[in-house]
Each structure stands twice: as structure tokens, then as C-alpha cells.
Design an enzyme around this catalytic site. Structure first.
Site, PDB file in Angstrom:
ATOM      1  N   LYS A 112       0.935  -1.275   0.050  1.00 46.24           N
ATOM      2  CA  LYS A 112       0.150   0.006  -0.007  1.00 46.24           C
ATOM      3  C   LYS A 112       0.976   1.222   0.071  1.00 46.24           C
ATOM      4  O   LYS A 112       1.996   1.046   0.243  1.00 46.24           O
ATOM      5  CB  LYS A 112      -1.066   0.039   1.163  1.00 46.24           C
ATOM      6  CG  LYS A 112      -0.375   0.186   2.619  1.00 46.24           C
ATOM      7  CD  LYS A 112      -1.130   0.085   3.586  1.00 46.24           C
ATOM      8  CE  LYS A 112      -0.340   0.131   5.069  1.00 46.24           C
ATOM      9  NZ  LYS A 112      -1.291   0.228   6.165  1.00 46.24           N
ATOM     10  N   ARG A 212     -10.570   1.236  15.560  1.00 49.91           N
ATOM     11  CA  ARG A 212     -10.387   1.955  14.066  1.00 49.91           C
ATOM     12  C   ARG A 212     -11.422   1.138  13.086  1.00 49.91           C
ATOM     13  O   ARG A 212     -12.621   1.835  13.227  1.00 49.91           O
ATOM     14  CB  ARG A 212      -8.704   1.777  13.573  1.00 49.91           C
ATOM     15  CG  ARG A 212      -8.667   2.990  12.665  1.00 49.91           C
ATOM     16  CD  ARG A 212      -7.105   2.817  12.539  1.00 49.91           C
ATOM     17  NE  ARG A 212      -6.559   1.633  11.802  1.00 49.91           N
ATOM     18  CZ  ARG A 212      -5.360   1.225  11.344  1.00 49.91           C
ATOM     19  NH1 ARG A 212      -4.555   2.561  11.195  1.00 49.91           N
ATOM     20  NH2 ARG A 212      -4.936   0.294  10.796  1.00 49.91           N
ATOM     21  N   TYR A 352      15.813  31.081   3.127  1.00 52.44           N
ATOM     22  CA  TYR A 352      14.798  31.693   3.516  1.00 52.44           C
ATOM     23  C   TYR A 352      15.002  32.015   4.949  1.00 52.44           C
ATOM     24  O   TYR A 352      15.385  31.384   5.752  1.00 52.44           O
ATOM     25  CB  TYR A 352      13.366  30.989   3.599  1.00 52.44           C
ATOM     26  CG  TYR A 352      12.765  30.740   2.299  1.00 52.44           C
ATOM     27  CD1 TYR A 352      12.452  31.910   1.496  1.00 52.44           C
ATOM     28  CD2 TYR A 352      12.513  29.268   1.464  1.00 52.44           C
ATOM     29  CE1 TYR A 352      11.857  31.506   0.144  1.00 52.44           C
ATOM     30  CE2 TYR A 352      12.006  29.338   0.280  1.00 52.44           C
ATOM     31  CZ  TYR A 352      11.808  30.615  -0.523  1.00 52.44           C
ATOM     32  OH  TYR A 352      11.046  30.380  -1.849  1.00 52.44           O
ATOM     33  N   MET A 400      10.866  24.077  -1.541  1.00 57.57           N
ATOM     34  CA  MET A 400      10.017  23.144  -2.248  1.00 57.57           C
ATOM     35  C   MET A 400      10.915  22.308  -3.249  1.00 57.57           C
ATOM     36  O   MET A 400      10.583  20.951  -3.184  1.00 57.57           O
ATOM     37  CB  MET A 400       8.906  23.805  -3.033  1.00 57.57           C
ATOM     38  CG  MET A 400       8.158  22.571  -3.616  1.00 57.57           C
ATOM     39  SD  MET A 400       6.845  23.389  -4.571  1.00 57.57           S
ATOM     40  CE  MET A 400       5.804  24.046  -3.005  1.00 57.57           C
TER      41      MET A 400
END
Length: 460
Positions: A112, A212, A352, A400
Site C-alpha cells: 500500500k 479503528r 529563507y 520546495m
């Protein structure tokens, strides 16, 4: 033919002919993408043959050839030999010869989350070829992608299905987990419409304390009544999920796994007393596989350990014990390259908000990857990368698309040098689980964070 990233993208039929699943790079652009014909798959010719086994470093000629096409230099190198090594190690571990079992315990490989970031269809196919009995996915779309990737063995959809997905589940021969009694009539109606077919199989999930997903043990009778009305369904497995199998302290949490196990087997006994064959029984996740052999049952469900990493344990020394019991090999190495070198004087801010200010004249390297690629933003001013076999500190806030590193002490550093975010660099290893612990997260967080714009390059 369509223009595609500086080249030509072949049509779907052409892709089907030239792109076998295990020799592809993968950058799926949406969850429902299909393996064959998707625009994110491209053939890299080097993978038509095996990588040399004596390869020493990501700077070697072979690896330069493998990544010689001109594009943004960010890639995740996935070692299929390490993956299959881990699978075989797990299989042997849960099938000790002294048990003399008539049938070996089965392995349900968890693929998964895009195979924990490694590429779900590709690793599922490799694992099946190496002997995995089942694949485990989260949802119908993941299951379809794995099935279309060429996997033929059973696929368990761990979180079940939403109303309306039943027909697609059955079309692709996926085995859903049923975690509510009211899901049975939905699945039965879809199965009944397939005249002449064998009953549709499903696994029942029991909630034993995680609170859950799963039916409550008190709902076993309700489930049995509903199942009796479903003539086109067959229960082929029953399972639960441990909430804290890695905790061994003398606390309520440390005792939870044993309590969950007792609750599960009480529900299983009640099911059998009602005349229902549960099929395959499975409980053990990664930590339980290594450290709780009493939970192995008929099948185990390795997740993170397939990809080379043991989970964190409490107490911490339990992890060292687990690593000795079941040695693993890390499967993924996340790499990028230095695209710029800049000399920065003492006292000048970097990045930054100038969160890094060197105290000495420094040589700063700019990497062609940032948090948009999977370098965790929390590593700014805290983490390191491997360059030329040495650790180079990450400095400043991670952007990013780029990350800055201090390479002042890396002799001979050049633009174009490979930087390993985690994984192997020759004889050096920067383990993802240690990186994760350093920023207070789990290994799977880092692995799954490798974004879909990052090439997956499969090596043997």
C-alpha cells in the site's frame, strides 16, 4: 505521438510493447493511474540487463549510464535484490524447520501507499516473482493498479470498499476486507450478478482494541446471520491489526497486544462454534513478525521490514535485538545531485529567513531536490546527506525544489556530484530509520513522502 519532457511520448499501444513492469521508472501522476500506457513510465535501456553486483558507488560509470538522459537529477533507486532478500529472510524466519509444519506460513506483502513509496505495482510484481503469496493494498484503485501491473496472486484490500466499488472489486478479482456487517449485502448483490462464477471471497476484520476498523467481537452473531443470507460470498480469511506490537514495557500499552490477541481468538472460537470456517488467520504486522512469534498464525503481513527497516521499539534496545534476529537490507536510496556551488562569507545568511549563518567562509552546495520531492522539511539545520562518502550537513530551511548543504569539508566536491538523502553510497549507509528518529517521525513517513515527480529506478 505527443511531446513529453523534451522528447516524444509513445501512444498506449507502443508503451505496452516496450515497457515491462520491472524495467520502468515510475512517476504516477494520480492514484487511479494504470501501469501500462501511463505517461509517467519511461524505459531506461540499462535495465534490460542486470546491474553489476560489484558496483561500489552511485558515482560509478554504470549508474551514470543509467541516469544519462537529460532531466532534473532526482531519483529513488530501488534495489530489487534487497527487496527479495528481505522477503526470503522473513519467509525463513516465520517458518522455522523445528516446527515441522505441513504447509508453510504464507506471506502477505504490504504494498500500500505506492509500495511504501517504492512503486506499488513494480514491487508487488517483484515480490510475487520471489514467492510472496498475497499482496496487501489500501483501496480498490491501488488493487487495480497492482493487478494491471501483472500480479496474479490474491490481493487483499485492507480498508475494504465504499458503496459502488463492488463491481470493480470483483472484476479485478480483488479480495475486500469487510469491517461492517452492512457491507455484506452490498457485496452479495454484486456477486449475484456474476452468473456462473465462483463465490466472491472476502476477509473479515475484527476490531480487537485499536478502535479503528473492524466489527466488534460482540457482533459475531450478527455477522453470522448476515453471511448465512449471502449465497454468493465465501469467507476466506479473518484478521485484526495490532495497535502497539512494538511496545514491550510493563504498562497498559505494553500489555495491549496480548489482550488484543486473546480478544481475537475468543471471537474466532465463537465464529467456529457457529459453524463458520474462517479460512486464513492472520494477525502479525512487522514488529509482531520479528518479536512475537505466538502471533504468526497462518499468514503474516510484513510492511516496513520488507523495505529494510524495523519499526521503533519501546524499550529502544528491543530494536537492536530485532535487527540481530532478522537482518535486513534497505531497499531505497533517495538521490539527487549538486547543481550549484556558492562561496558564502562568514555572517551571510543562507536560504529563507537566514536561519543558517555560517561562522566561517563556507562552500554551500545546492541540491536539485526539496520537500516537494520528499526531503522532509524538518531536516533543515538538523539533517545530513552523503556526498563522496561523507556526511554534509543540511543548512537553512529546505525549499520546495532545492536544498542547501555545507560542503566546506568535502574534499574535491564538484557540481554534478551525487548526494544521497538516505540509503547507500558505496560502503557508507545513511539509514532512513535513523533519519526519521532524528526528526521525531517514523520511517514510513519518509519513504511514503517521496513524491510522484521523483523517478523510481529499479536495479538488481
Amino acid at each position: 505521438m505527443n511531446a513529453h519532457r523534451g522528447g516524444v511520448r509513445p501512444n498506449k499501444a507502443a508503451v505496452l510493447e516496450v515497457l515491462p513492469p520491472l524495467v520502468l521508472s515510475f512517476e504516477c501522476s494520480r492514484q487511479s493511474s494504470r501501469l501500462a500506457g501511463h505517461r509517467g513510465y519511461r524505459k531506461i535501456d540499462i535495465f534490460g540487463r542486470h546491474m553489476p553486483s560489484k558496483e561500489k558507488s552511485p558515482r560509478s560509470e554504470v549508474r551514470k549510464q543509467a541516469y544519462s538522459e537529460a532531466r532534473r537529477p532526482v531519483w529513488a533507486e530501488v534495489s530489487l535484490s534487497a527487496l527479495t532478500h528481505n522477503l526470503e529472510a522473513i519467509r525463513k524466519y516465520v517458518n522455522p524447520p523445528e516446527e515441522k509444519r505441513k504447509t508453510p506460513r504464507k506471506i502477505l506483502s504490504i504494498v500500500k501507499g505506492n509500495g511504501y513509496g517504492h512503486g506499488g505495482p513494480q514491487v508487488a510484481k517483484a515480490l510475487e516473482k520471489a514467492g510472496s503469496d498475497w499482496s496487501g493494498v489500501t483501496c480498490t484503485d491501488e488493487g487495480i493498479a497492482v493487478r494491471e501491473g501483472g500480479v496474479r496472486k490474491p490481493i487483499l484490500v485492507l480498508t475494504g470498499f465504499v458503496p459502488g466499488e463492488e463491481a470493480r472489486l470483483l472484476k479485478y478479482d480483488l479480495t475486500p476486507a469487510v469491517h461492517r456487517c452492512d457491507q455484506l449485502p452490498l457485496l452479495e448483490r454484486a456477486a449475484a450478478r456474476r452468473s456462473g462464477r465462483k463465490p466472491a471471497s472476502f476477509h473479515l476484520k475484527i476490531d480487537t482494541g485499536m478502535n479503528r476498523l473492524g466489527i466488534a467481537p460482540t457482533d459475531i452473531e450478527c455477522f453470522a446471520r448476515q453471511l448465512d443470507k449471502c449465497k454468493h460470498l465465501q469467507l476466506t480469511g479473518i484478521f485484526s491489526h495490532f495497535a502497539s506490537s512494538e511496545v514491550f514495557t510493563d504498562t497498559a500499552v505494553g500489555r495491549q497486544t496480548r489482550e488484543q490477541e486473546e480478544c481475537f481468538y475468543a471471537a474466532l472460537d465463537r465464529l467456529r462454534a457457529l459453524g463458520i470456517d474462517p479460512g486464513l488467520v492472520h494477525l502479525a504486522n512487522s514488529a509482531a513478525i520479528v518479536s512475537r512469534p505466538e502471533t504468526w498464525a497462518d499468514m503474516v503481513r510484513p510492511g516496513a521490514i520488507l523495505y529494510g527497516y524495523h519499526p521503533g521499539y519501546d524499550p529502544a534496545e528491543k530494536r537492536e535485538e530485532a535487527e540481530k534476529l532478522l537482518p535486513l537490507k534497505p531497499v531505497m536510496s533517495l538521490r539527487t545531485k549538486i547543481i550549484h556551488l556558492r562561496r558564502v562569507p562568514a555572517g551571510a545568511g543562507v536560504g529563507y529567513d537566514a536561519t543558517f549563518v555560517p561562522k566561517r567562509p563556507s562552500l554551500i552546495g545546492v541540491l536539485a531536490a526539496g520537500y516537494g520531492d520528499g526531503i522532509h522539511r524538518s531536516l533543515g539545520n538538523r539533517g545530513s546527506v552523503l556526498v563522496r562518502g561523507k556526511l554534509a550537513p543540511i543548512v537553512g530551511i529546505i525549499s520546495m525544489d532545492v536544498t542547501m548543504i555545507d560542503v566546506t569539508d568535502i574534499e574535491g566536491v564538484e557540481i554534478g556530484d551525487v548526494a544521497t538523502i538516505y540509503g547507500t553510497d558505496g560502503n557508507q549507509v545513511l539509514l532512513a530509520n535513523r533519519v526519521a528518529r532524528g526528526i521525531g517521525t517514523v520511517t514510513s513517513d519518509l519513504l511514503c513522502a517521496v513524491s510522484q515527480r521523483v523517478e523510481r529506478v529499479y536495479v538488481r
